[in-house]
Design a protein around this motif. Structure first.
Motif, PDB file in Angstrom:
ATOM      1  N   SER A   1      -4.384 -16.234  14.902  1.00  6.65           N
ATOM      2  CA  SER A   1      -3.593 -17.394  14.494  1.00  6.65           C
ATOM      3  C   SER A   1      -3.804 -18.599  15.403  1.00  6.65           C
ATOM      4  N   LEU A   2      -4.323 -18.356  16.612  1.00  6.77           N
ATOM      5  CA  LEU A   2      -4.569 -19.478  17.517  1.00  6.77           C
ATOM      6  C   LEU A   2      -5.879 -20.213  17.213  1.00  6.77           C
ATOM      7  N   ASP A   3      -6.659 -19.655  16.302  1.00  2.00           N
ATOM      8  CA  ASP A   3      -7.950 -20.276  15.971  1.00  2.00           C
ATOM      9  C   ASP A   3      -7.761 -21.336  14.889  1.00  2.00           C
ATOM     10  N   TYR A   4      -6.917 -22.302  15.178  1.00  2.00           N
ATOM     11  CA  TYR A   4      -6.622 -23.358  14.200  1.00  2.00           C
ATOM     12  C   TYR A   4      -6.550 -24.705  14.897  1.00  2.00           C
ATOM     13  N   ALA A   5      -7.122 -25.709  14.250  1.00  2.00           N
ATOM     14  CA  ALA A   5      -7.026 -27.090  14.716  1.00  2.00           C
ATOM     15  C   ALA A   5      -6.881 -28.003  13.513  1.00  2.00           C
ATOM     16  N   GLY A   6      -5.780 -28.742  13.440  1.00  2.00           N
ATOM     17  CA  GLY A   6      -5.595 -29.730  12.384  1.00  2.00           C
ATOM     18  C   GLY A   6      -6.377 -30.994  12.684  1.00  2.00           C
ATOM     19  N   GLU A   7      -6.332 -31.934  11.770  1.00  2.00           N
ATOM     20  CA  GLU A   7      -7.116 -33.162  11.927  1.00  2.00           C
ATOM     21  C   GLU A   7      -6.652 -34.004  13.099  1.00  2.00           C
ATOM     22  N   ARG A   8      -5.403 -33.906  13.476  1.00  2.07           N
ATOM     23  CA  ARG A   8      -4.892 -34.717  14.584  1.00  2.07           C
ATOM     24  C   ARG A   8      -5.173 -34.089  15.946  1.00  2.07           C
ATOM     25  N   ALA A   9      -5.521 -32.819  15.955  1.00  2.55           N
ATOM     26  CA  ALA A   9      -5.689 -32.096  17.220  1.00  2.55           C
ATOM     27  C   ALA A   9      -7.117 -32.227  17.750  1.00  2.55           C
ATOM     28  N   PRO A  10      -7.291 -32.365  19.062  1.00  6.12           N
ATOM     29  CA  PRO A  10      -8.629 -32.447  19.646  1.00  6.12           C
ATOM     30  C   PRO A  10      -9.314 -31.094  19.770  1.00  6.12           C
ATOM     31  N   CYS A  11      -8.549 -30.008  19.586  1.00  4.73           N
ATOM     32  CA  CYS A  11      -9.108 -28.673  19.778  1.00  4.73           C
ATOM     33  C   CYS A  11      -8.209 -27.651  19.098  1.00  4.73           C
ATOM     34  N   THR A  12      -8.670 -26.426  19.041  1.00  5.18           N
ATOM     35  CA  THR A  12      -7.845 -25.354  18.490  1.00  5.18           C
ATOM     36  C   THR A  12      -6.690 -25.028  19.433  1.00  5.18           C
ATOM     37  N   LYS A  13      -5.712 -24.332  18.905  1.00  2.00           N
ATOM     38  CA  LYS A  13      -4.607 -23.873  19.754  1.00  2.00           C
ATOM     39  C   LYS A  13      -5.132 -22.977  20.871  1.00  2.00           C
ATOM     40  N   PHE A  14      -6.123 -22.162  20.547  1.00  2.00           N
ATOM     41  CA  PHE A  14      -6.632 -21.244  21.562  1.00  2.00           C
ATOM     42  C   PHE A  14      -7.330 -21.986  22.696  1.00  2.00           C
ATOM     43  N   ARG A  15      -8.136 -22.972  22.348  1.00  2.00           N
ATOM     44  CA  ARG A  15      -8.810 -23.758  23.393  1.00  2.00           C
ATOM     45  C   ARG A  15      -7.770 -24.429  24.295  1.00  2.00           C
ATOM     46  N   TYR A  16      -6.730 -24.955  23.704  1.00  2.00           N
ATOM     47  CA  TYR A  16      -5.666 -25.603  24.473  1.00  2.00           C
ATOM     48  C   TYR A  16      -4.978 -24.583  25.383  1.00  2.00           C
ATOM     49  N   ALA A  17      -4.684 -23.395  24.829  1.00  2.00           N
ATOM     50  CA  ALA A  17      -4.036 -22.340  25.611  1.00  2.00           C
ATOM     51  C   ALA A  17      -4.930 -21.898  26.765  1.00  2.00           C
ATOM     52  N   ALA A  18      -6.221 -21.777  26.501  1.00  2.00           N
ATOM     53  CA  ALA A  18      -7.165 -21.369  27.547  1.00  2.00           C
ATOM     54  C   ALA A  18      -7.261 -22.434  28.643  1.00  2.00           C
ATOM     55  N   MET A  19      -7.189 -23.709  28.257  1.00  2.00           N
ATOM     56  CA  MET A  19      -7.216 -24.781  29.249  1.00  2.00           C
ATOM     57  C   MET A  19      -5.981 -24.716  30.144  1.00  2.00           C
TER      58      MET A  19
ATOM     59  N   PHE B   1      -3.251 -22.263   1.941  1.00  2.00           N
ATOM     60  CA  PHE B   1      -2.809 -21.830   3.263  1.00  2.00           C
ATOM     61  C   PHE B   1      -3.194 -20.374   3.440  1.00  2.00           C
ATOM     62  N   GLN B   2      -3.863 -20.094   4.553  1.00  2.00           N
ATOM     63  CA  GLN B   2      -4.348 -18.743   4.802  1.00  2.00           C
ATOM     64  C   GLN B   2      -3.739 -18.173   6.077  1.00  2.00           C
ATOM     65  N   ASP B   3      -3.257 -16.952   5.981  1.00  2.07           N
ATOM     66  CA  ASP B   3      -2.812 -16.195   7.150  1.00  2.07           C
ATOM     67  C   ASP B   3      -4.063 -15.609   7.796  1.00  2.07           C
ATOM     68  N   ILE B   4      -4.495 -16.200   8.910  1.00  4.59           N
ATOM     69  CA  ILE B   4      -5.757 -15.803   9.541  1.00  4.59           C
ATOM     70  C   ILE B   4      -5.734 -14.350   9.976  1.00  4.59           C
ATOM     71  N   GLU B   5      -4.566 -13.860  10.374  1.00  2.24           N
ATOM     72  CA  GLU B   5      -4.478 -12.496  10.883  1.00  2.24           C
ATOM     73  C   GLU B   5      -4.364 -11.460   9.778  1.00  2.24           C
ATOM     74  N   ALA B   6      -3.598 -11.776   8.735  1.00  3.06           N
ATOM     75  CA  ALA B   6      -3.388 -10.801   7.657  1.00  3.06           C
ATOM     76  C   ALA B   6      -4.332 -11.003   6.484  1.00  3.06           C
ATOM     77  N   GLY B   7      -4.976 -12.179   6.420  1.00  8.12           N
ATOM     78  CA  GLY B   7      -5.909 -12.446   5.337  1.00  8.12           C
ATOM     79  C   GLY B   7      -5.266 -12.881   4.031  1.00  8.12           C
ATOM     80  N   LYS B   8      -3.953 -13.072   4.002  1.00  3.46           N
ATOM     81  CA  LYS B   8      -3.263 -13.484   2.783  1.00  3.46           C
ATOM     82  C   LYS B   8      -3.388 -14.989   2.581  1.00  3.46           C
ATOM     83  N   GLU B   9      -3.325 -15.405   1.325  1.00  2.00           N
ATOM     84  CA  GLU B   9      -3.442 -16.819   0.994  1.00  2.00           C
ATOM     85  C   GLU B   9      -2.323 -17.245   0.052  1.00  2.00           C
TER      86      GLU B   9
END
Length: 298
Positions: free
Chosen positions: A95-113, A234-242
């Motif tokens: 679920s952290l592998d997401y970045a919207g158009e306003r974000a400079p990076c994915t949630k995961f990249r931000y968390a790792a930083m 809208f997709q649930d990245i972890e469960a694969g549901k849409e």
């Protein structure tokens, strides 16, 4: 135009730096120089060597020069008094592998930083730094330590990670709680989705082990206001549901549910005596560093 401290802590700037150790050094040194100018001006020494004086402490450790300049009582803290374990728990679920158009990076990249910056700051203070990362299983385990190359081990672990799978919070955190026998700081970094009841309870166990706990929630701005203007899948990245929906038709209900989710998290962490900070991937990393530093200097 010169680079400012604000620029150095901007995720849009930092995400362009591939080397995690360089990224952390850039952000942390900028943050500390900004703190030195704005908060600790005139001390003449690294402010991390001071803490507020507590009535009853030995007066010989008071810095009288600081008292004369600032009319405030600060106690000198020596290196042997400051060492502690700083353990970072990083959620690497899909679920952290997401970045919207306003974000400079994915949630995961931000968390790792954030993880890289806190690790660097802790190491700079002489603390023992550790990193545990997980999704549906434990992925990386760097036991807290301060030996040569410890920071590089943490940074290399962060650089190798790719978000995937579901977050097995309970299995992972239950297994990690038991080795904690000494006071320290535990920092959890996660989006915390669908874990508003689980995580406060799990992190309370670290409090029972006499650890200070900081919970840093990382969200994309899209997750807060659902800005999509047209029919969206809208997709649930972890469960694969849409789910396919008009955002405008569900935005009000979504906002209400999101507010309930965030309120439940905040209340749960408060009851568990866990400090909680919600961050968006557009926020300056200085917020997370200030939260950590607040605990480090108590």
């Amino acid at each position: 135009m010169s680079t400012t401290v604000k620029d150095l802590l901007d995720p849009a700037h930092l995400t362009q730096i591939a080397n995690m150790q360089l990224l952390a050094r850039t952000a942390v040194e900028g943050f500390l120089s900004g703190m030195h100018r704005s908060v600790f001006h005139g001390f003449g020494t690294e402010f991390l060597q001071y803490r507020n004086y507590t009535p009853g402490e030995d007066l010989k450790y008071i810095d009288w020069k600081v008292l004369a300049r600032s009319d405030k009582l600060y106690t000198k803290v020596y290196q042997e008094e400051t060492n502690m374990n700083v353990t970072i728990l990083l959620d690497c679920s899909g679920s952290l592998d997401y970045a919207g158009e306003r974000a400079p990076c994915t949630k995961f990249r931000y968390a790792a930083m954030i993880a890289a910056c806190i690790s660097y700051l802790a190491g700079r203070q002489g603390d023992n730094v550790g990193l545990f990362t997980y999704s549906d299983e434990l992925l990386e385990a760097v036991e807290p330590g301060h030996r040569s190359g410890q920071l590089s081990r943490v940074m290399h672990s962060l650089a190798r990670l790719k978000p995937h799978g579901a977050a097995a919070h309970q299995r992972t955190l239950d297994n990690l709680t038991h080795p904690f026998k000494h006071r320290g700081i535990v920092v959890l970094i996660s989006d915390m989705l669908e874990s508003e009841h689980e995580l406060p309870r799990l992190l309370r166990n670290f409090r029972y082990r006499h650890c200070d706990v900081i919970a840093l929630q990382v969200l994309d701005p899209d997750e807060l206001d659902l800005p999509q203007p047209k029919v969206t899948r809208f997709q649930d990245i972890e469960a694969g549901k849409e789910v396919v929906a008009w955002p405008s038709s569900v935005r009000e209900q979504y906002a209400r549910r999101m507010d309930e989710f965030l309120a439940t998290l905040k209340t749960g962490f408060s009851q568990s005596q866990v400090d909680y900070l919600r961050l968006q991937t557009t926020d300056s990393l200085g917020l997370a560093l200030a939260q950590y530093l607040h605990h480090r200097t108590l």
